[in-house]
Design an enzyme around this catalytic site. Structure first.
Site, short mmCIF file in Angstrom:
data_model
loop_
_atom_site.label_atom_id
_atom_site.label_comp_id
_atom_site.label_asym_id
_atom_site.label_seq_id
_atom_site.Cartn_x
_atom_site.Cartn_y
_atom_site.Cartn_z
N GLY B 11 -3.03 0.91 -4.33
CA GLY B 11 -1.61 0.56 -4.47
C GLY B 11 -1.41 -0.37 -5.65
O GLY B 11 -2.23 -1.25 -5.90
N VAL B 24 -8.78 -6.72 -21.75
CA VAL B 24 -8.80 -6.15 -23.10
C VAL B 24 -8.99 -7.24 -24.16
O VAL B 24 -9.85 -7.13 -25.04
CB VAL B 24 -7.49 -5.36 -23.37
CG1 VAL B 24 -7.36 -4.99 -24.84
CG2 VAL B 24 -7.44 -4.12 -22.48
N ARG B 72 -4.58 7.93 -5.99
CA ARG B 72 -5.69 8.14 -5.06
C ARG B 72 -6.42 9.40 -5.52
O ARG B 72 -5.79 10.38 -5.90
CB ARG B 72 -5.20 8.36 -3.62
CG ARG B 72 -4.08 7.42 -3.19
CD ARG B 72 -4.54 6.32 -2.27
NE ARG B 72 -3.46 5.33 -2.10
CZ ARG B 72 -3.64 4.05 -1.83
NH1 ARG B 72 -4.87 3.57 -1.69
NH2 ARG B 72 -2.64 3.22 -1.69
N ASP B 103 -10.02 -2.77 -1.33
CA ASP B 103 -11.25 -2.45 -0.61
C ASP B 103 -11.74 -1.02 -0.89
O ASP B 103 -12.91 -0.81 -1.21
CB ASP B 103 -10.99 -2.63 0.89
CG ASP B 103 -12.28 -2.75 1.68
OD1 ASP B 103 -12.93 -3.81 1.58
OD2 ASP B 103 -12.64 -1.77 2.36
N THR B 126 -4.21 -6.39 -5.05
CA THR B 126 -3.46 -5.77 -3.95
C THR B 126 -2.49 -6.79 -3.41
O THR B 126 -2.81 -7.97 -3.34
CB THR B 126 -4.38 -5.29 -2.81
OG1 THR B 126 -3.59 -5.13 -1.62
CG2 THR B 126 -5.48 -6.28 -2.50
N ASP B 128 -1.67 -7.18 -0.48
CA ASP B 128 -1.92 -7.48 0.93
C ASP B 128 -2.73 -8.75 1.16
O ASP B 128 -2.76 -9.27 2.27
CB ASP B 128 -2.62 -6.29 1.59
CG ASP B 128 -1.81 -5.02 1.50
OD1 ASP B 128 -0.57 -5.12 1.43
OD2 ASP B 128 -2.41 -3.93 1.50
N ASP B 130 -5.86 -9.13 1.51
CA ASP B 130 -6.74 -8.84 2.65
C ASP B 130 -8.18 -8.59 2.22
O ASP B 130 -8.92 -7.86 2.88
CB ASP B 130 -6.19 -7.63 3.41
CG ASP B 130 -6.14 -6.38 2.56
OD1 ASP B 130 -6.35 -6.48 1.32
OD2 ASP B 130 -5.90 -5.29 3.10
N ARG B 172 -0.19 -3.57 5.30
CA ARG B 172 -1.13 -2.68 6.00
C ARG B 172 -1.64 -3.33 7.29
O ARG B 172 -0.85 -3.60 8.19
CB ARG B 172 -2.25 -2.28 5.07
CG ARG B 172 -1.73 -1.26 4.03
CD ARG B 172 -2.85 -0.56 3.35
NE ARG B 172 -3.77 -1.56 2.81
CZ ARG B 172 -4.88 -1.27 2.17
NH1 ARG B 172 -5.23 -0.02 2.00
NH2 ARG B 172 -5.65 -2.21 1.71
N ALA B 187 11.53 -18.17 8.81
CA ALA B 187 11.80 -17.16 9.83
C ALA B 187 11.65 -17.75 11.22
O ALA B 187 10.81 -18.61 11.46
CB ALA B 187 10.85 -15.98 9.66
N LEU B 215 23.13 -20.13 14.36
CA LEU B 215 24.12 -19.10 14.10
C LEU B 215 23.48 -17.74 13.79
O LEU B 215 24.15 -16.72 13.81
CB LEU B 215 25.01 -19.50 12.92
CG LEU B 215 25.91 -20.70 13.22
CD1 LEU B 215 26.71 -21.08 11.99
CD2 LEU B 215 26.84 -20.38 14.38
N GLU B 223 4.15 -4.72 8.95
CA GLU B 223 4.10 -3.29 9.29
C GLU B 223 2.89 -2.95 10.16
O GLU B 223 2.92 -2.01 10.96
CB GLU B 223 4.10 -2.44 8.01
CG GLU B 223 2.86 -2.64 7.13
CD GLU B 223 2.87 -1.77 5.86
OE1 GLU B 223 3.69 -0.85 5.75
OE2 GLU B 223 2.04 -2.04 4.98
N GLN B 252 8.87 -4.62 -2.58
CA GLN B 252 7.97 -5.77 -2.48
C GLN B 252 6.88 -5.77 -3.55
O GLN B 252 6.36 -6.81 -3.93
CB GLN B 252 7.28 -5.78 -1.11
CG GLN B 252 8.23 -6.07 0.03
CD GLN B 252 7.62 -5.75 1.38
OE1 GLN B 252 6.84 -6.51 1.92
NE2 GLN B 252 7.97 -4.60 1.93
#
Lengths: 320, 320, 320, 320
Positions: B11, B24, B72, B103, B126, B128, B130, B172, B187, B215, B223, B252
């Site tokens: 991604g 470079v 991919r 990964d 990435t 994520d 992760d 992910r 949040a 309010l 996800e 995102q």
């Protein structure tokens, strides 16, 4: 006219706060008093209202949403609800009303005016830009910029992955946001309720773009024209392309208002106060051909606000 | 080491371009030649590659996505595909490879290195965050800022309408984006795959917040934890609140990289070149405790990257 | 008309790229060829020009500045320089010219047209919005948004420190940027060249604001009206307030164009091509009262573009 | 520990509000009471202070500046001033103090603690990132992003006009903002007080860049290193290039805090409350190597916070 009430109604739109600020400050400048009514007609019925002063609108010019809040009120649609609202008009000494909102809000205002004779002036505040009598509604320019910014971000990933993206945008029954954002964002196709479309044609255009070396495509879908998810599915089936769908949703409404929306809001809000001071009623303020003008609410409510066909054709030509 | 290849895979993440630029320029600074490989392993197999120079990376430092594109590749997962890639390695004289990705990309790089002995260095790119072996991956900070910006806009409309909003974010199998953006965006609840949750508890918290005068509420859903739409439905059923759902999706990923991501990308990219020049292979560069370090790919691939529990607890405390 | 040349001239303005894209694509759509001329009249004299195609304008719609670059050319102001430019017109087969720029650029185009008969159409591109014949110039809306964004940031620190800030903005001899940004940003005072002002009055307003509880003030100064540094010094001396000065400078010009500027640029660029195809010359395209129109260059060059006095009065009323 | 006071002092920094929110909510979560002190030590001396609750910090997480305001206080530097502050400590029942600010603010806190024994914890809040004992100060990441955004905009115009731009940035005696923004923004040269520089060398680099085809250059100057205007003048004289200067000034401080600053602010603010609850005093919280840690104020005050030399060298390598 000694005391004016102001409320925001319907879907919130960025710039409503700039408009509230203009109404309050213009009124105070002319020695009037001002009553803020919270949560639209709902607060009008419930007496959720009170005096505002210069400090009430300090530091709100650049904030999205509306400090007066907004809500849909079923009770104001009833004779009993409106009778309660009129009690509050008398209790708070409100002699004129500025209603910032869209078509539905103006309908309510118009009925209330007819029943109780209280002067009302409408200010078009909705991201949809679907109100007759004005070239622009408050919140539209900000919403279009929000969509263009989202297209920019999605285009980064679309280019990197050589993908097709379908982006569903707001607008209820109007294609205005999709059309303006599509032209500004360079969308390959724009699907709007005002113009018939055919997914097969869109797919053929996609395929011929790919042949010519295009690495990605962005299709803008107005919510009133089709479901983004369904269009994405159809494109995927027809072309076999890796097609992703984004539904921008409510983030289109918010954010700090654009300069254009702030200026429009200030001018319309001030004009609304002027009209009340001049004894006018049942009018909507708007911007036509660059001028701030007033229309009869009856000429505005329920009237169509057609899209700019020339812009639609131009978007097609520029997306070859 | 005279000639290095560089590719982006998996991604796309904002900051990949800043990293390509660093690879470079660092290589050229040290007199090396550099081959850009397009579309990840797919271009590696297909010989979609060629020399890059200082001009190739002019003006890309601030652009989202990746100028080398990404894809991919199923063929690179086969022995035949990798054999073709090795032919291209020989044909283009590539003596070392920098792989910017996640990964899965590192797994491919590691297998290729074992089969053909060509030195490879991984750079974690990435959104994520992760990947074991680094505190931050390239693109994470930008993605979190994108989500926070969206929360800001949605909060404007949430406040105006006194509504509950559910926002589904990427990640992910990781809750990192949701956790960081939820803490930064204030949040009310954060649902992540690493921590069990219970919609009833969330609803009770919502209800007690309303009682205390809140309010609106924003619920962030990773996800990997649940579907935003389903959570929205459940909350609506339990509380009766007007609950709206937004799925942020691919916006995102994009946008101009944050300063943090640009600096991280520059440091990691330069370090990757240094490692290849020093004869290293099978390493991933990363930032641990503020330092740029190298880990063995074997210690990174498939390893869990746990969330920061202290931050999760803090987010709960601050959302009372 | 088979082959059109396009150039950007004078100060760069955000949206010029969107306009170049529209000129190129509109021309190609109608089967015309298009020659891009680099660095304004300078490249015209030096034959720094060449054919453009659809790919030349890919991915530029959202980028600030101008891919054709711009420069001031002293040689084009001479007969010899224009003779060289005409040689290039013949050499490259250019049959019509689109000039995107301001007043000075149109003057050059007009003289060249008179001397050599080559049809020219001007497109108003300047952040100053100081061109007669159009309500908006390309780049103005983006510049105003840039200033408003800067005001927002400065207001954060102004409020925190309870300080007075003087912000000097661009506009050459025009107060349009200062006026629009001041109204949109809620500036306490706006100093523009079109309206006489008096620092003592401004200071008295500041002092009475402080008395009423205002925690900070922002004064906007158009560069054509006064020096921000001098105004800051005078205010400090008169009031004793901790007064800071910011000169926004060239960051006002840049950044991704606003949706408004992109749409304006697309419409004006396309119209310019249409006019050339229709055999017109010596015209400037513009937007008047929401419509895309053409004016004679002679009615535009050197003509004043007055500010909107109603907006100036409104800004004063709203900053009480 | 039953009641904690909190103040912000020194220059405002974006993220201070996120930190105030964390201090207030963390304290309330643990059953403590919280007193907000306005305008730094100035309000401390003048008893401009009062209780805060959950509502006091609603909706401030994303706002720049500080709702508690900040000011420099000469009186708190005197024994008499501090005696007044201690009277207010007793009057309001404050048993511990959180001071969000920089070096000077910590010095004041430390003296006050020594004289009156009231526990104090410092939180590093300054855009300059010049505090020992922490890798990042609150406001630095936002300021760097503000500068990078400005560089982006200026680069649009720099490229269009093929010009050299000198941008002066903040940082007092520290080059941290210039270094980080210069690396992130791809500046051609970075002038900071920690590293000797020579305008002739910078000019030679500019000239060789031009020879190689560079169309523009951006030079970043830390205010502690030199005057941007003087550097611009010297470059103009040496190279003859059209050199423009921008002094970013106070817009660097403001704007909605970045996600990084919000998270840092939340973690540091919560830790400060924990330390007070644990009976600690005379400490500063900070983030070192990714962990939230506490240092003795004596090890922090007046200590140098050196720049990252590796990043400086990298910026040079990448700007070839």
């Amino acid at each position: 006219m000694q005391r004016i009430g102001v409320l925001t109604s319907g879907g919130d739109a960025s710039g409503m706060n700039s408009c509230i600020r203009a109404v309050v400050r213009k009124a105070i400048y002319h020695g009037l008093e001002i009553i803020g009514i919270n949560r639209g007609y709902s607060g009008f019925v419930d007496a959720d209202m009170g005096p505002m002063n210069l400090g009430s609108v300090a530091d709100i010019i650049g904030r999205g949403g509306t400090i007066l809040h907004t809500a849909r009120s079923k009770r104001f649609q009833t004779k009993e609800g409106r009778a309660l609202a009129f009690e509050n008009v008398q209790r708070f000494g409100v002699q004129g009303l500025v209603v910032i909102g869209g078509d539905g809000s103006f309908t309510g205002a118009s009925i209330f005016q007819q029943e109780y004779g209280i002067p009302v002036i409408g200010v078009p505040g909705t991201i949809d830009n679907d109100i007759a009598g004005t070239d622009y509604t408050i919140g539209f320019d900000t919403a279009v910029n929000n969509v263009v910014e989202a297209i920019n971000k999605i285009r980064d990933t679309a280019t990197s992955h050589e993908r097709t993206f379908v982006i569903e945008v707001m607008g209820r029954n109007s294609g205005n946001i999709a059309l303006a954002a599509g032209l500004a964002g360079g969308a390959e196709s724009i699907l709007i309720p005002e113009i018939p479309f055919n997914v097969e044609d869109i797919c053929k255009k996609l395929l011929s773009g790919i042949k010519r070396g295009k690495l990605h495509s962005v299709i803008l879908v107005a919510e009133g024209a089709a479901s983004g998810i369904e269009i994405g599915q159809e494109i995927k089936e027809f072309t076999g392309f890796d097609t992703k769908v984004t539904i921008l949703g409510h983030l289109q409404r918010g954010g700090s208002p654009s300069a254009f929306d702030r200026i429009l809001a200030a001018r319309l809000g001030a004009k609304a106060v002027e009209l009340l001071m001049a004894g006018e009623t049942n009018k909507m303020v708007g911007m036509k051909a660059g001028e701030i003008v007033a229309s009869d609410l009856s000429e505005v409510i329920g009237k169509a606000s057609p899209i700019n066909k020339e812009m639609y054709e131009l978007a097609k030509i520029l997306s070859i």
